[in-house]
Design an enzyme around this catalytic site. Structure first.
Site, PDB file in Angstrom:
ATOM      1  N   ALA A 291       0.864  -1.178   0.000  1.00  0.00           N
ATOM      2  CA  ALA A 291       0.000   0.000   0.000  1.00  0.00           C
ATOM      3  C   ALA A 291       0.900   1.228   0.000  1.00  0.00           C
ATOM      4  CB  ALA A 291      -0.877  -0.006   1.246  1.00  0.00           C
TER       5      ALA A 291
ATOM      6  N   GLU B 121      -0.295  -9.433  -0.883  1.00  0.00           N
ATOM      7  CA  GLU B 121      -1.727  -9.737  -0.726  1.00  0.00           C
ATOM      8  C   GLU B 121      -2.473  -9.702  -2.057  1.00  0.00           C
ATOM      9  OE1 GLU B 121      -1.743  -6.692   2.402  1.00  0.00           O
ATOM     10  OE2 GLU B 121      -2.895  -8.109   3.596  1.00  0.00           O
TER      11      GLU B 121
ATOM     12  N   GLU C 166       4.360  -5.059   7.324  1.00  0.00           N
ATOM     13  CA  GLU C 166       3.519  -4.070   8.025  1.00  0.00           C
ATOM     14  C   GLU C 166       3.889  -3.915   9.492  1.00  0.00           C
ATOM     15  OE1 GLU C 166       2.448  -6.508   6.065  1.00  0.00           O
ATOM     16  OE2 GLU C 166       0.934  -5.757   4.657  1.00  0.00           O
TER      17      GLU C 166
ATOM     18  N   GLY D  81       0.746  -5.120   0.736  1.00  0.00           N
ATOM     19  CA  GLY D  81      -0.400  -5.197  -0.179  1.00  0.00           C
ATOM     20  C   GLY D  81      -0.053  -5.849  -1.508  1.00  0.00           C
TER      21      GLY D  81
HETATM   22  N1  COA Z   1       4.592   3.218  -0.363  1.00  0.00           N
HETATM   23  C1  COA Z   1       5.000   4.405  -0.848  1.00  0.00           C
HETATM   24  N2  COA Z   1       6.187   4.576  -1.463  1.00  0.00           N
HETATM   25  C2  COA Z   1       6.979   3.517  -1.564  1.00  0.00           C
HETATM   26  C3  COA Z   1       6.634   2.251  -1.074  1.00  0.00           C
HETATM   27  C4  COA Z   1       5.367   2.132  -0.453  1.00  0.00           C
HETATM   28  N3  COA Z   1       4.933   0.960   0.003  1.00  0.00           N
HETATM   29  N4  COA Z   1       7.642   1.377  -1.316  1.00  0.00           N
HETATM   30  C5  COA Z   1       8.593   2.093  -1.954  1.00  0.00           C
HETATM   31  N5  COA Z   1       8.192   3.375  -2.107  1.00  0.00           N
HETATM   32  C6  COA Z   1       8.927   4.466  -2.768  1.00  0.00           C
HETATM   33  C7  COA Z   1      10.042   5.011  -1.890  1.00  0.00           C
HETATM   34  O1  COA Z   1       9.548   5.950  -0.981  1.00  0.00           O
HETATM   35  C8  COA Z   1      10.931   5.613  -2.955  1.00  0.00           C
HETATM   36  O2  COA Z   1      10.360   6.847  -3.363  1.00  0.00           O
HETATM   37  P1  COA Z   1      11.326   8.138  -3.652  1.00  0.00           P
HETATM   38  O3  COA Z   1      12.362   7.636  -4.638  1.00  0.00           O
HETATM   39  O4  COA Z   1      10.417   9.158  -4.224  1.00  0.00           O
HETATM   40  O5  COA Z   1      11.936   8.489  -2.338  1.00  0.00           O
HETATM   41  C9  COA Z   1      10.799   4.662  -4.129  1.00  0.00           C
HETATM   42  O6  COA Z   1       9.584   3.965  -3.922  1.00  0.00           O
HETATM   43  C10 COA Z   1      11.919   3.644  -4.220  1.00  0.00           C
HETATM   44  O7  COA Z   1      12.007   2.958  -2.994  1.00  0.00           O
HETATM   45  P2  COA Z   1      13.358   2.911  -2.113  1.00  0.00           P
HETATM   46  O8  COA Z   1      12.941   2.672  -0.692  1.00  0.00           O
HETATM   47  O9  COA Z   1      14.211   4.075  -2.395  1.00  0.00           O
HETATM   48  O10 COA Z   1      14.028   1.597  -2.728  1.00  0.00           O
HETATM   49  P3  COA Z   1      15.062   0.649  -2.003  1.00  0.00           P
HETATM   50  O11 COA Z   1      15.649  -0.205  -3.067  1.00  0.00           O
HETATM   51  O12 COA Z   1      15.998   1.394  -1.122  1.00  0.00           O
HETATM   52  O13 COA Z   1      14.142  -0.259  -1.018  1.00  0.00           O
HETATM   53  C11 COA Z   1      12.179  -1.532  -0.434  1.00  0.00           C
HETATM   54  C12 COA Z   1      13.147  -1.078  -1.560  1.00  0.00           C
HETATM   55  C13 COA Z   1      11.063  -2.315  -1.098  1.00  0.00           C
HETATM   56  C14 COA Z   1      12.944  -2.436   0.552  1.00  0.00           C
HETATM   57  C15 COA Z   1      11.638  -0.284   0.308  1.00  0.00           C
HETATM   58  O14 COA Z   1      11.149   0.634  -0.663  1.00  0.00           O
HETATM   59  C16 COA Z   1      10.512  -0.583   1.269  1.00  0.00           C
HETATM   60  O15 COA Z   1      10.766  -1.099   2.360  1.00  0.00           O
HETATM   61  N6  COA Z   1       9.267  -0.226   0.901  1.00  0.00           N
HETATM   62  C17 COA Z   1       8.102  -0.343   1.758  1.00  0.00           C
HETATM   63  C18 COA Z   1       7.615  -1.751   1.848  1.00  0.00           C
HETATM   64  C19 COA Z   1       6.470  -1.866   2.830  1.00  0.00           C
HETATM   65  O16 COA Z   1       6.615  -1.614   4.008  1.00  0.00           O
HETATM   66  N7  COA Z   1       5.319  -2.270   2.317  1.00  0.00           N
HETATM   67  C20 COA Z   1       4.132  -2.465   3.128  1.00  0.00           C
HETATM   68  C21 COA Z   1       3.321  -1.237   3.147  1.00  0.00           C
HETATM   69  S1  COA Z   1       1.902  -1.427   4.182  1.00  0.00           S
END
Ligand code: COA
Length: 280
Positions: free
Chosen positions: A88, A134, A154, A131
């Site tokens: 999400a 999911e 989460e 999500g």
């Molecule tokens: N919601 C909103 N934005 C998200 C996102 C999410 N779930 N997952 C990634 N992004 C965005 C980041 O904020 C970043 O945006 P920006 O470049 O404008 O700052 C972009 O996507 C790239 O992600 P980044 O975190 O820089 O990549 P990374 O390679 O360092 O890490 C992940 C990748 C997947 C490990 C990391 O993005 C992450 O942990 N994301 C969230 C996952 C999560 O908690 N999902 C459950 C949500 S309820």
């Protein structure tokens, strides 16, 4: 019902490669690669429109959902990683309270995908987190590239999954593995996802589309009427006792003997012909 037209969801119609079938497979691509295809409100609204269209359009025989590939990185910038969907959109969580959350998560697109009667496949290349995991679990079949990663992180946001993982993931991989994924928030590899039954197939990313479309084509060349019956009866196994499920199967199996496609399937076999489905 019109074809959904949205900036965040691209639609490709792929003709079923079969001389007897005039229909297509839909490849729907969630298109926010700079945010790892995170599910914001616009994506969720588009996915709901997509589901209404897929369900109502007789030409559509199978739905494949995937995430857009990363864009080339700007000079001096690190490229974004590959993602199916990284969850999400966390930016939309800022300032939300329980009432807003109930409204946002009620009747959501993941449930709309789960409720589709037609076959659905998630084609996963990269992160399938929260999500995203999911959404994949709400499809009937999951095909992943070797570089994919799965998780329910989460817990790191002080949350539990909200699009069905506590239930649908438990049905797929079992109670103990779901607890471990949800409570640790750790990611698992595509190979481990395959080992525990979270995905059906893993292949190299170069072959992912071809492999998935071959599988989708195999399914799309069956009778839609019979496919819908199969999905409904198998789905009942998730909620019913064994005895009730067996009774339902016996009833639906018998009902199919009154269908045009059962007559056609048996005729084609007996005459060493290819069936020409009526989808009824
Ligand atoms: N919601 C909103 N934005 C998200 C996102 C999410 N779930 N997952 C990634 N992004 C965005 C980041 O904020 C970043 O945006 P920006 O470049 O404008 O700052 C972009 O996507 C790239 O992600 P980044 O975190 O820089 O990549 P990374 O390679 O360092 O890490 C992940 C990748 C997947 C490990 C990391 O993005 C992450 O942990 N994301 C969230 C996952 C999560 O908690 N999902 C459950 C949500 S309820």
């Amino acid at each position: 019902m019109d074809e959904p037209n949205s900036r965040v969801l691209s639609i490709e119609k792929i003709s079923v490669n079969d001389p007897y079938i005039d229909g297509y497979i839909i490849l729907a691509t969630i298109n926010r690669p700079n945010k790892l295809n995170a599910l914001n409100s616009a994506v969720m609204d588009s996915l709901k429109s997509l589901c209404a269209w897929v369900e109502s359009n007789q030409m559509i025989r199978c739905l494949v959902i995937t995430g857009a590939q990363p864009m080339p990185a700007d000079e001096g910038k690190r490229p974004k990683p590959n993602a199916f969907v990284a969850g999400a959109d966390i930016a939309e969580f800022v300032g939300m309270d329980s009432r807003a959350t109930r409204d946002k998560f009620a009747d959501n697109a993941v449930e709309a995908i789960w409720s589709l009667t037609k076959p659905t496949i998630a084609m996963i290349d990269g992160f399938a987190l929260g999500g995203g995991c999911e959404l994949a679990c709400s499809c009937d079949i999951r095909v992943a590239s070797t570089r994919s990663k799965f998780g329910t992180p989460e817990i790191n946001l002080g949350l539990i999954p909200g699009y069905g993982a506590t239930q649908r993931l438990t049905k797929l991989i079992g109670y103990g593995k779901t607890l471990e994924m949800v409570m640790s928030g750790e990611m698992i590899s595509a190979q481990e996802a395959l080992n525990i039954g979270l995905v059906n197939h893993v292949c190299e990313h170069d072959n992912l589309r071809e492999f998935t479309m071959e599988l989708a084509t195999k399914i799309a060349t069956k009778s839609v009427h019979t496919l819908i019956t199969a999905k409904r009866v198998i789905r009942a196994a998730l909620n019913s006792t064994l005895d009730a499920g067996i009774a339902l199967e016996a009833e639906e199996f018998a009902n199919l003997f009154d269908s045009k496609d059962q007559q056609e399937g048996v005729r084609a076999f007996m005459e060493r012909d290819k069936p020409k489905w009526h989808d009824e």
